[in-house]
Design a protein around this motif. Structure first.
Motif, PDB file in Angstrom:
ATOM      1  N   LEU A  62       0.841  -1.187   0.000  1.00 26.73           N
ATOM      2  CA  LEU A  62       0.000   0.000   0.000  1.00 26.73           C
ATOM      3  C   LEU A  62       0.880   1.242   0.000  1.00 26.73           C
ATOM      4  CD1 LEU A  62      -2.687  -1.080   2.636  1.00 26.73           C
ATOM      5  CD2 LEU A  62      -2.516  -1.674   0.210  1.00 26.73           C
ATOM      6  N   VAL A  63       0.684   2.086  -0.994  1.00 28.48           N
ATOM      7  CA  VAL A  63       1.494   3.295  -1.151  1.00 28.48           C
ATOM      8  C   VAL A  63       0.604   4.517  -0.991  1.00 28.48           C
ATOM      9  CG1 VAL A  63       2.912   4.650  -2.738  1.00 28.48           C
ATOM     10  CG2 VAL A  63       3.142   2.160  -2.674  1.00 28.48           C
ATOM     11  N   SER A  64       1.093   5.470  -0.213  1.00 31.40           N
ATOM     12  CA  SER A  64       0.429   6.768  -0.089  1.00 31.40           C
ATOM     13  C   SER A  64       1.494   7.838  -0.235  1.00 31.40           C
ATOM     14  CB  SER A  64      -0.280   6.910   1.262  1.00 31.40           C
ATOM     15  OG  SER A  64      -0.894   8.186   1.379  1.00 31.40           O
ATOM     16  N   GLY A  65       1.248   8.773  -1.130  1.00 34.87           N
ATOM     17  CA  GLY A  65       2.262   9.784  -1.379  1.00 34.87           C
ATOM     18  C   GLY A  65       3.512   9.186  -1.979  1.00 34.87           C
ATOM     19  N   HIS A  66       4.624   9.341  -1.278  1.00 38.00           N
ATOM     20  CA  HIS A  66       5.918   8.900  -1.803  1.00 38.00           C
ATOM     21  C   HIS A  66       6.441   7.634  -1.137  1.00 38.00           C
ATOM     22  CE1 HIS A  66       6.699  12.631  -4.114  1.00 38.00           C
ATOM     23  NE2 HIS A  66       5.962  13.185  -3.167  1.00 38.00           N
ATOM     24  N   GLN A  67       5.605   6.954  -0.314  1.00 39.22           N
ATOM     25  CA  GLN A  67       6.166   5.836   0.431  1.00 39.22           C
ATOM     26  C   GLN A  67       5.167   4.701   0.621  1.00 39.22           C
ATOM     27  OE1 GLN A  67       7.186   7.104   4.397  1.00 39.22           O
ATOM     28  NE2 GLN A  67       5.317   8.309   4.625  1.00 39.22           N
ATOM     29  N   ILE A  68       5.720   3.513   0.864  1.00 37.26           N
ATOM     30  CA  ILE A  68       4.914   2.377   1.259  1.00 37.26           C
ATOM     31  C   ILE A  68       4.510   2.574   2.717  1.00 37.26           C
ATOM     32  CG2 ILE A  68       4.896  -0.107   1.645  1.00 37.26           C
ATOM     33  CD1 ILE A  68       6.930  -0.404  -0.590  1.00 37.26           C
ATOM     34  N   VAL A  69       3.218   2.545   2.975  1.00 38.64           N
ATOM     35  CA  VAL A  69       2.747   2.770   4.343  1.00 38.64           C
ATOM     36  C   VAL A  69       2.306   1.482   5.023  1.00 38.64           C
ATOM     37  CG1 VAL A  69       2.082   5.161   3.907  1.00 38.64           C
ATOM     38  CG2 VAL A  69       0.418   3.334   3.501  1.00 38.64           C
ATOM     39  N   ASP A  70       2.127   0.419   4.238  1.00 41.43           N
ATOM     40  CA  ASP A  70       1.700  -0.852   4.833  1.00 41.43           C
ATOM     41  C   ASP A  70       1.758  -1.927   3.765  1.00 41.43           C
ATOM     42  OD1 ASP A  70       0.816  -2.635   6.715  1.00 41.43           O
ATOM     43  OD2 ASP A  70      -1.162  -1.727   7.001  1.00 41.43           O
ATOM     44  N   GLN A  71       1.695  -3.165   4.193  1.00 40.68           N
ATOM     45  CA  GLN A  71       1.438  -4.261   3.270  1.00 40.68           C
ATOM     46  C   GLN A  71       0.412  -5.168   3.918  1.00 40.68           C
ATOM     47  OE1 GLN A  71       5.239  -6.224   2.523  1.00 40.68           O
ATOM     48  NE2 GLN A  71       4.645  -7.895   3.891  1.00 40.68           N
ATOM     49  N   VAL A  72      -0.575  -5.586   3.147  1.00 37.40           N
ATOM     50  CA  VAL A  72      -1.689  -6.358   3.692  1.00 37.40           C
ATOM     51  C   VAL A  72      -1.859  -7.629   2.871  1.00 37.40           C
ATOM     52  CG1 VAL A  72      -2.861  -4.312   4.574  1.00 37.40           C
ATOM     53  CG2 VAL A  72      -3.399  -5.135   2.272  1.00 37.40           C
TER      54      VAL A  72
END
Length: 392
Positions: free
Chosen positions: A371-381
């Motif tokens: 999961l990417v938000s903006g410029h970075q990976i914020v989570d993986q599900v």
């Protein structure tokens, strides 16, 4: 795309990515399109990740889950109180699980379209059980010339108000069942983009068919509801899909729309006039061969969507821009050659981003979604597959 590629450049493909910002905007847009006239019942098969299902289903304007199979519904009913199964089931083991679990039986609604389905359930689980909730699947196809022309999915044998009323009467009189709702899916409208590339005459014919079908179905659906509610009240009336939200929600009998594909915005949804979801789900493959100076060959890639065989079921190369599949190989099990100016300078190990033609089917190929938000990976599900499940 540059931001997504930058955020994930350290990952080794193949992998899948969901742009959370696009996903959230799409989720808001689905509810906006319903204009407060109906809620969105989230079609889980179009998402196939519990975390992302919960992320969307908990939003304002959403209520309940539209599952695909009974095993999936039993899985999701651990977290959700209102799960309707979009298709009838012939899974005896799952029916026995449902009948043995009062909590699940109170949360899950089975789909039926004939007395045969009631007989099947009784044969599978007997009469010593909690009442099982059922929903009638009304055929939404357009039939012309006395049924000799059928336009739409071949689903239910229940088509007319008289047939629906007879089935509703049988359900109310039969011990062990409780009539909860009615569903009808107009695939010939919701599932067919009205702005397809190609022949203008074909586009015009498709739009004319959809207008005729929408008028006929609105009148018939209203008559069906009137006939059924003279026998028993309905908790919900479900219709439409991502491609027909505005149109279906405007029918006064509709209380909810089953939708989910618009969350990921797959390739088949690029060709609608009323709306355009933001591409939110991608898969990434590496370049592993350079057979010529003008071709870059990717590892794997044959992630082809279900439905009638054709180029529109193939994945779409998305990044770098300007790539295209070859006419002879397309997307293959072991390799996918790509052409275009961007392919000329590609090196081994470089990443190519693709979009699946349909929504949830992508998740059958991967265990996790980054999961990417903006410029970075914020989570993986995890996907369903990543949690060890292979639902149909």
């Amino acid at each position: 795309m540059v931001q997504l590629a930058s955020a994930t450049e350290h990952l080794d493909p193949p992998f899948a990515v969901v742009d959370l910002d696009a996903f959230d905007l799409n989720a808001s847009d689905l509810a906006r399109r319903a204009a407060g006239l109906a809620t969105i019942r989230l079609a889980s098969k179009s998402v196939r990740s519990r975390d992302l299902i919960q992320r969307a289903a908990g939003r304002q304007g959403y209520h309940g889950i539209l599952a695909f199979t009974l095993p999936e519904a039993l899985f999701l009913a651990q977290d959700h109180e209102d799960v309707v199964i979009g298709y009838p089931t012939a899974d005896r083991d799952a029916l026995r699980q449902l009948a043995a679990d009062e909590r699940a039986a109170a949360r899950i609604t089975l789909m039926i379209d004939s007395i045969d389905h009631l007989d099947f359930v009784d044969d599978a689980v007997g009469s010593r059980r909690p009442d099982l909730r059922v929903c009638i699947d009304l055929d939404a196809s357009l039939e012309l010339l006395g049924g000799r022309i059928h336009l739409g999915p071949y689903r239910s044998p229940t088509h007319t108000p008289q047939q629906a009323a007879a089935l509703a009467r049988t359900i109310t009189q039969r011990p062990g069942f409780r009539l909860a709702g009615l569903m009808s899916y107009e695939g010939q409208i919701a599932g067919m983009g009205d702005n397809q590339p190609g022949s203008p005459l074909k586009r015009a014919a498709l739009r004319a068919m959809q207008r005729l079908s929408a008028r006929e179905l609105a009148e018939r659906r209203a008559a069906v509801i009137t006939a059924i509610e003279a026998i028993a009240p309905l908790e919900f009336v479900n219709g439409g899909g991502t491609g027909s939200i505005e149109q279906t929600a405007a029918e006064h009998v509709i209380t909810e729309i089953g939708a989910g594909s618009g969350l990921y915005g797959p390739g088949l949804f690029d060709f609608y006039r009323r709306f355009k979801p933001r591409p939110a789900a991608f898969f990434v493959l590496p370049v592993v061969r350079r057979p010529t100076s003008k071709i870059a060959t990717l590892l794997g890639g044959g992630w082809v969507a279900s439905g009638p065989i054709g180029p529109d079921r193939l994945p779409t190369p998305t990044w770098p821009r300007g790539l295209r599949l070859t006419g002879l190989e397309g997307a293959g099990e072991v390799q996918t050659p790509v052409l275009g100016q961007a392919a000329h300078g590609m090196r081994l190990g470089e990443q190519v981003w693709l979009r699946h033609a349909k929504a949830g089917e992508l998740c059958e190929r991967v265990n996790v979604l980054h999961l990417v938000s903006g410029h970075q990976i914020v989570d993986q599900v995890p996907t369903y597959r990543g949690e060890g499940h292979a639902f149909l």
